[in-house]
Design a protein around this motif. Structure first.
Motif, PDB file in Angstrom:
ATOM      1  N   GLY A 191      27.600  29.866  68.642  1.00 10.10           N
ATOM      2  CA  GLY A 191      26.322  29.473  68.063  1.00 10.10           C
ATOM      3  C   GLY A 191      26.452  28.283  67.134  1.00 10.10           C
ATOM      4  N   LEU A 192      27.499  28.283  66.297  1.00  8.96           N
ATOM      5  CA  LEU A 192      27.724  27.161  65.384  1.00  8.96           C
ATOM      6  C   LEU A 192      27.960  25.867  66.148  1.00  8.96           C
ATOM      7  CD1 LEU A 192      28.331  25.912  62.601  1.00  8.96           C
ATOM      8  CD2 LEU A 192      30.685  26.747  62.837  1.00  8.96           C
ATOM      9  N   ARG A 193      28.782  25.919  67.172  1.00  7.84           N
ATOM     10  CA  ARG A 193      29.115  24.694  67.902  1.00  7.84           C
ATOM     11  C   ARG A 193      27.927  24.166  68.700  1.00  7.84           C
ATOM     12  NH1 ARG A 193      34.711  26.184  70.779  1.00  7.84           N
ATOM     13  NH2 ARG A 193      34.603  23.997  71.445  1.00  7.84           N
ATOM     14  N   LEU A 194      27.125  25.060  69.251  1.00  5.25           N
ATOM     15  CA  LEU A 194      25.922  24.609  69.953  1.00  5.25           C
ATOM     16  C   LEU A 194      24.945  23.932  68.992  1.00  5.25           C
ATOM     17  CD1 LEU A 194      25.283  27.682  72.286  1.00  5.25           C
ATOM     18  CD2 LEU A 194      25.770  25.343  73.057  1.00  5.25           C
ATOM     19  N   ALA A 195      24.735  24.555  67.834  1.00 10.48           N
ATOM     20  CA  ALA A 195      23.804  23.981  66.857  1.00 10.48           C
ATOM     21  C   ALA A 195      24.320  22.652  66.320  1.00 10.48           C
ATOM     22  CB  ALA A 195      23.567  24.970  65.719  1.00 10.48           C
ATOM     23  N   ASP A 196      25.635  22.552  66.108  1.00 13.60           N
ATOM     24  CA  ASP A 196      26.205  21.295  65.630  1.00 13.60           C
ATOM     25  C   ASP A 196      26.025  20.170  66.642  1.00 13.60           C
ATOM     26  OD1 ASP A 196      26.971  22.316  63.196  1.00 13.60           O
ATOM     27  OD2 ASP A 196      29.099  22.545  63.714  1.00 13.60           O
ATOM     28  N   ARG A 197      25.932  20.526  67.915  1.00 11.19           N
ATOM     29  CA  ARG A 197      25.696  19.498  68.934  1.00 11.19           C
ATOM     30  C   ARG A 197      24.240  19.039  68.970  1.00 11.19           C
ATOM     31  NH1 ARG A 197      29.171  20.840  74.452  1.00 11.19           N
ATOM     32  NH2 ARG A 197      31.224  20.986  73.448  1.00 11.19           N
ATOM     33  N   GLY A 198      23.380  19.753  68.278  1.00 13.42           N
ATOM     34  CA  GLY A 198      21.977  19.356  68.239  1.00 13.42           C
ATOM     35  C   GLY A 198      21.039  20.255  69.012  1.00 13.42           C
ATOM     36  N   PHE A 199      21.549  21.339  69.585  1.00 16.42           N
ATOM     37  CA  PHE A 199      20.699  22.276  70.306  1.00 16.42           C
ATOM     38  C   PHE A 199      19.973  23.198  69.323  1.00 16.42           C
ATOM     39  CE2 PHE A 199      24.010  21.547  73.625  1.00 16.42           C
ATOM     40  CZ  PHE A 199      23.186  21.069  74.629  1.00 16.42           C
ATOM     41  N   LEU A 200      18.794  23.627  69.710  1.00 10.70           N
ATOM     42  CA  LEU A 200      18.155  24.782  69.084  1.00 10.70           C
ATOM     43  C   LEU A 200      18.674  26.000  69.835  1.00 10.70           C
ATOM     44  CD1 LEU A 200      16.128  26.223  67.246  1.00 10.70           C
ATOM     45  CD2 LEU A 200      14.338  25.666  68.911  1.00 10.70           C
ATOM     46  N   VAL A 201      19.316  26.920  69.117  1.00 14.08           N
ATOM     47  CA  VAL A 201      19.988  28.061  69.727  1.00 14.08           C
ATOM     48  C   VAL A 201      19.068  29.272  69.672  1.00 14.08           C
ATOM     49  CG1 VAL A 201      22.033  29.523  69.706  1.00 14.08           C
ATOM     50  CG2 VAL A 201      22.213  27.112  69.023  1.00 14.08           C
ATOM     51  N   ALA A 202      18.705  29.797  70.836  1.00 15.45           N
ATOM     52  CA  ALA A 202      17.761  30.908  70.925  1.00 15.45           C
ATOM     53  C   ALA A 202      18.451  32.142  71.487  1.00 15.45           C
ATOM     54  CB  ALA A 202      16.571  30.534  71.817  1.00 15.45           C
ATOM     55  N   THR A 203      18.151  33.298  70.899  1.00 15.32           N
ATOM     56  CA  THR A 203      18.648  34.575  71.413  1.00 15.32           C
ATOM     57  C   THR A 203      17.495  35.572  71.450  1.00 15.32           C
ATOM     58  OG1 THR A 203      19.190  35.826  69.393  1.00 15.32           O
ATOM     59  CG2 THR A 203      20.722  34.082  70.046  1.00 15.32           C
ATOM     60  N   GLY A 204      17.805  36.777  71.929  1.00 18.04           N
ATOM     61  CA  GLY A 204      16.821  37.845  71.918  1.00 18.04           C
ATOM     62  C   GLY A 204      16.536  38.399  70.543  1.00 18.04           C
ATOM     63  N   GLY A 205      17.247  37.897  69.526  1.00 20.53           N
ATOM     64  CA  GLY A 205      16.892  38.189  68.144  1.00 20.53           C
ATOM     65  C   GLY A 205      17.331  39.532  67.610  1.00 20.53           C
ATOM     66  N   VAL A 225      34.170  30.753  75.957  1.00 15.62           N
ATOM     67  CA  VAL A 225      33.014  30.041  75.421  1.00 15.62           C
ATOM     68  C   VAL A 225      33.264  28.540  75.416  1.00 15.62           C
ATOM     69  CG1 VAL A 225      32.189  31.994  74.059  1.00 15.62           C
ATOM     70  CG2 VAL A 225      33.806  30.386  73.034  1.00 15.62           C
ATOM     71  N   ASP A 226      34.540  28.118  75.319  1.00 13.27           N
ATOM     72  CA  ASP A 226      34.841  26.686  75.425  1.00 13.27           C
ATOM     73  C   ASP A 226      34.430  26.150  76.786  1.00 13.27           C
ATOM     74  OD1 ASP A 226      35.897  26.514  72.870  1.00 13.27           O
ATOM     75  OD2 ASP A 226      37.947  26.918  73.521  1.00 13.27           O
ATOM     76  N   ASP A 227      34.710  26.926  77.826  1.00 13.31           N
ATOM     77  CA  ASP A 227      34.293  26.520  79.173  1.00 13.31           C
ATOM     78  C   ASP A 227      32.770  26.449  79.271  1.00 13.31           C
ATOM     79  OD1 ASP A 227      36.962  26.485  79.987  1.00 13.31           O
ATOM     80  OD2 ASP A 227      36.905  28.568  80.644  1.00 13.31           O
ATOM     81  N   ALA A 228      32.092  27.414  78.643  1.00 17.65           N
ATOM     82  CA  ALA A 228      30.632  27.411  78.671  1.00 17.65           C
ATOM     83  C   ALA A 228      30.065  26.181  77.974  1.00 17.65           C
ATOM     84  CB  ALA A 228      30.098  28.680  78.014  1.00 17.65           C
ATOM     85  N   LEU A 229      30.675  25.792  76.849  1.00 19.58           N
ATOM     86  CA  LEU A 229      30.243  24.602  76.145  1.00 19.58           C
ATOM     87  C   LEU A 229      30.422  23.350  77.013  1.00 19.58           C
ATOM     88  CD1 LEU A 229      31.734  25.444  72.650  1.00 19.58           C
ATOM     89  CD2 LEU A 229      29.319  24.952  73.092  1.00 19.58           C
ATOM     90  N   ASP A 230      31.504  23.312  77.780  1.00 19.20           N
ATOM     91  CA  ASP A 230      31.727  22.166  78.668  1.00 19.20           C
ATOM     92  C   ASP A 230      30.635  22.072  79.727  1.00 19.20           C
ATOM     93  OD1 ASP A 230      34.021  21.451  77.323  1.00 19.20           O
ATOM     94  OD2 ASP A 230      35.367  22.500  78.693  1.00 19.20           O
ATOM     95  N   VAL A 231      30.200  23.225  80.245  1.00 20.04           N
ATOM     96  CA  VAL A 231      29.153  23.214  81.264  1.00 20.04           C
ATOM     97  C   VAL A 231      27.825  22.732  80.687  1.00 20.04           C
ATOM     98  CG1 VAL A 231      27.776  24.634  82.822  1.00 20.04           C
ATOM     99  CG2 VAL A 231      30.234  25.035  82.639  1.00 20.04           C
ATOM    100  N   VAL A 232      27.471  23.211  79.512  1.00 21.69           N
ATOM    101  CA  VAL A 232      26.179  22.863  78.906  1.00 21.69           C
ATOM    102  C   VAL A 232      26.160  21.409  78.462  1.00 21.69           C
ATOM    103  CG1 VAL A 232      24.668  23.331  76.941  1.00 21.69           C
ATOM    104  CG2 VAL A 232      25.670  25.229  78.230  1.00 21.69           C
ATOM    105  N   GLY A 233      27.283  20.925  77.919  1.00 20.27           N
ATOM    106  CA  GLY A 233      27.338  19.526  77.506  1.00 20.27           C
ATOM    107  C   GLY A 233      26.603  19.267  76.210  1.00 20.27           C
ATOM    108  N   ASP A 234      25.915  18.144  76.148  1.00 18.36           N
ATOM    109  CA  ASP A 234      25.179  17.729  74.944  1.00 18.36           C
ATOM    110  C   ASP A 234      23.697  17.625  75.267  1.00 18.36           C
ATOM    111  OD1 ASP A 234      27.427  17.361  73.138  1.00 18.36           O
ATOM    112  OD2 ASP A 234      27.956  15.645  74.407  1.00 18.36           O
ATOM    113  N   PRO A 235      22.838  17.684  74.219  1.00 18.89           N
ATOM    114  CA  PRO A 235      21.401  17.534  74.458  1.00 18.89           C
ATOM    115  C   PRO A 235      21.083  16.185  75.093  1.00 18.89           C
ATOM    116  CG  PRO A 235      21.810  18.360  72.235  1.00 18.89           C
ATOM    117  CD  PRO A 235      23.146  17.956  72.803  1.00 18.89           C
ATOM    118  N   VAL A 236      20.065  16.195  75.922  1.00 19.40           N
ATOM    119  CA  VAL A 236      19.601  14.970  76.551  1.00 19.40           C
ATOM    120  C   VAL A 236      18.499  14.377  75.696  1.00 19.40           C
ATOM    121  CG1 VAL A 236      18.552  13.951  78.592  1.00 19.40           C
ATOM    122  CG2 VAL A 236      20.193  15.828  78.831  1.00 19.40           C
ATOM    123  N   ASP A 237      18.637  13.123  75.314  1.00 21.97           N
ATOM    124  CA  ASP A 237      17.616  12.468  74.484  1.00 21.97           C
ATOM    125  C   ASP A 237      16.329  12.246  75.272  1.00 21.97           C
ATOM    126  OD1 ASP A 237      19.333  12.351  72.320  1.00 21.97           O
ATOM    127  OD2 ASP A 237      20.160  10.397  72.931  1.00 21.97           O
TER     128      ASP A 237
END
Length: 367
Positions: free
Chosen positions: A171-185, A355-367
Motif C-alpha cells: 500500500g505504501l509503495r503504490l501510494a508513493d507512486r501516485g496511485f489512490l489505493v482502494a480496498t474493501g475497507g 508483491v514486487d512482481d505485482a508492482l512491476d505489472v501495475v507500473g506507474d500512473p498514466v498522466d
C-alpha cells in the motif's frame, strides 16, 4: 438536462451573487439558515430541490410556496441519507474512546440496518438507496482524474504477520507512486493495505505495524482492536483535503466486520452488491488480489466478468499474488485462464508470487 448539484456554501454563494435563477439546482446537505435573507428574495423557483440540510420553518414555507421541492432531514435516522461527502474514519468511530464501539455511529447504522422491522419497511429501503446514491456521487467526485489501484484480500489476516506487513508495504509503495489505493475497507489485508497508503514513509509504517501487532484481530474484541488504530490515525493523519492516498469502501452488509481506520476517506454502503461493483469498476489502473477466501474469490470473478465481456484491447491488469494459493489452495487461476483463452482479457490477467512482481505489472500512473 443536467441539474447542477451544490454541496458547499461557497458554491451556493456564487450562485446567489451571480444573479442566476435557482431553478433546477440541487442544494445537498447545506445549512441554509445563514443564507435565509438571500433565499427569501427568490421567487418562482420551480425545480429547485433541497436535499436535507437545515432551514428555518419560514424559509421552508417560502421555498415550498415558490415551487421548490424539499426533502427534509430525519433526525431519527442513524445516517444522513443526503450527505454530500464521504465518511472519515473518526466520524464512524465517534464515541469509541468514551463508550466503546457499540456506541459509535458505525455500530448504530449496522444495528438499524439489521432490525427485522426496518428490513421490511419501504421507507427504510428508500433511505438506504438514497444514502448509497449520495455516497456514490461523492466517491466519483473523489476519484475523478485519479489513477485508482484496488487491492483485494482476506479479512482474516492477523496483524503482526509477515503477510500483513507485506500488504502494508504494498500500500505504501503504490501510494508513493501516485496511485489512490482502494480496498474493501475492512480488517485483515484490507486494513494493512490502507495503513500502508495512509502512512508516508517506511519508518512510520514500521512503527504502526509494531503498535498494531499488540491487538492482532478484531475477533478478540472490536474495542481492543480499534483503539490502538484510532490512536495511530490521530498520530499519522494528514489532511485528506490535500493528501488523499488511501480509500476504504466497506459495507454495513458485513457489519460484524468493523471498518478499518486507515482510509483517508471511507465510502460505506448499505448494499454490498452495489458496493462491490462500484469498488471494482473504479479501479481503472488495475486490481491486485492477495490471498483470501470466498469474498476475495467473488471479487476476482466479478472483475473477470467485466474483462471477459470488455471490448477494449487495453484492459486494466488483474494480478493474483501467490502461485500456490491461487493454483492449489483455491485454484481460481485455472478458471481464469480457461475464461481468457482466445479473448482480449488474456493479456490482462497475471499470476505472480510476490508483491514486487505485482508492482512491476501495475507500473506507474498514466498522466
Amino acid at each position: 438536462m443536467m441539474h447542477p448539484e451544490i454541496a458547499t456554501l461557497a458554491e451556493l454563494d456564487r450562485a446567489l451573487t451571480d444573479g442566476r435563477s435557482l431553478r433546477g439546482l440541487r442544494l445537498q446537505d447545506l445549512d441554509l439558515r445563514g443564507r435565509e435573507g438571500e433565499l427569501l428574495a427568490h421567487r418562482k423557483i420551480e425545480g429547485l430541490v433541497v436535499l436535507g440540510g437545515r432551514l428555518s420553518p419560514a424559509l421552508d414555507a417560502h421555498l415550498r410556496a415558490e415551487g421548490a421541492l424539499i426533502f427534509p432531514t430525519d433526525p431519527g435516522l442513524p445516517v444522513n441519507p443526503y450527505r454530500a461527502h464521504l465518511y472519515r474514519p473518526t466520524e464512524l468511530y465517534n464515541g469509541l474512546v468514551e463508550s466503546g464501539y457499540a456506541a459509535t455511529p458505525d455500530a448504530h447504522a449496522y444495528a438499524w440496518s439489521q432490525d427485522p422491522d426496518r428490513r421490511r419497511d419501504a421507507y427504510a429501503t428508500l433511505i438506504t438507496a438514497i444514502h448509497d446514491d449520495s455516497i456514490l456521487d461523492a466517491l466519483d467526485e473523489l476519484v475523478v482524474r485519479r489513477s485508482v489501484v484496488g487491492v483485494m484480500g482476506g479479512h482474516a489476516e492477523r496483524r503482526g504477520t509477515t503477510q500483513y506487513a507485506r500488504a502494508a508495504h504494498l500500500g505504501l509503495r503504490l501510494a508513493d507512486r501516485g496511485f489512490l489505493v482502494a480496498t474493501g475497507g475492512g480488517p485483515g489485508s484490507m486494513e494493512a493495505t490502507n495503513l500502508g497508503a495512509f502512512t508516508t514513509n517506511s519508518a512510520d509504517l514500521d512503527h504502526a505495524l509494531t503498535q498494531l501487532a499488540r491487538a492482532p484481530e478484531f475477533a478478540d474484541g472490536i474495542d481492543g482492536w480499534a483503539l490502538p488504530a484510532l490512536r495511530l490515525h490521530h498520530e499519522l493523519a494528514t489532511d485528506p483535503r490535500t493528501s488523499t492516498r488511501s480509500l476504504g469502501v466497506p459495507t454495513w452488509f458485513y457489519g460484524h466486520e468493523p471498518p478499518n481506520l486507515f482510509g483517508h476517506w471511507i465510502a460505506k454502503f448499505f448494499s454490498n452488491a452495489i458496493r462491490e461493483d462500484i469498488l471494482l469498476a473504479r479501479c481503472d489502473a488495475g486490481i491486485i488480489v492477495l490471498p483470501g477466501a470466498a469474498g476475495t474469490v467473488q471479487e476476482i470473478f466479478q472483475t473477470a466478468t467485466h474483462l471477459y465481456y470488455g471490448r477494449s484491447t487495453r484492459q486494466p491488469p488483474l494480478v493474483l499474488v501467490g502461485h500456490e494459493h491461487w493454483t492449489t489452495t483455491i485454484p481460481a487461476w485455472d478458471v481464469l485462464q480457461r475464461l481468457a483463452d482466445g479473448r482480449a482479457m488474456s493479456s490482462a490477467i497475471h499470476l505472480v508470487d510476490t508483491v514486487d512482481d505485482a508492482l512491476d505489472v501495475v507500473g506507474d500512473p498514466v498522466d
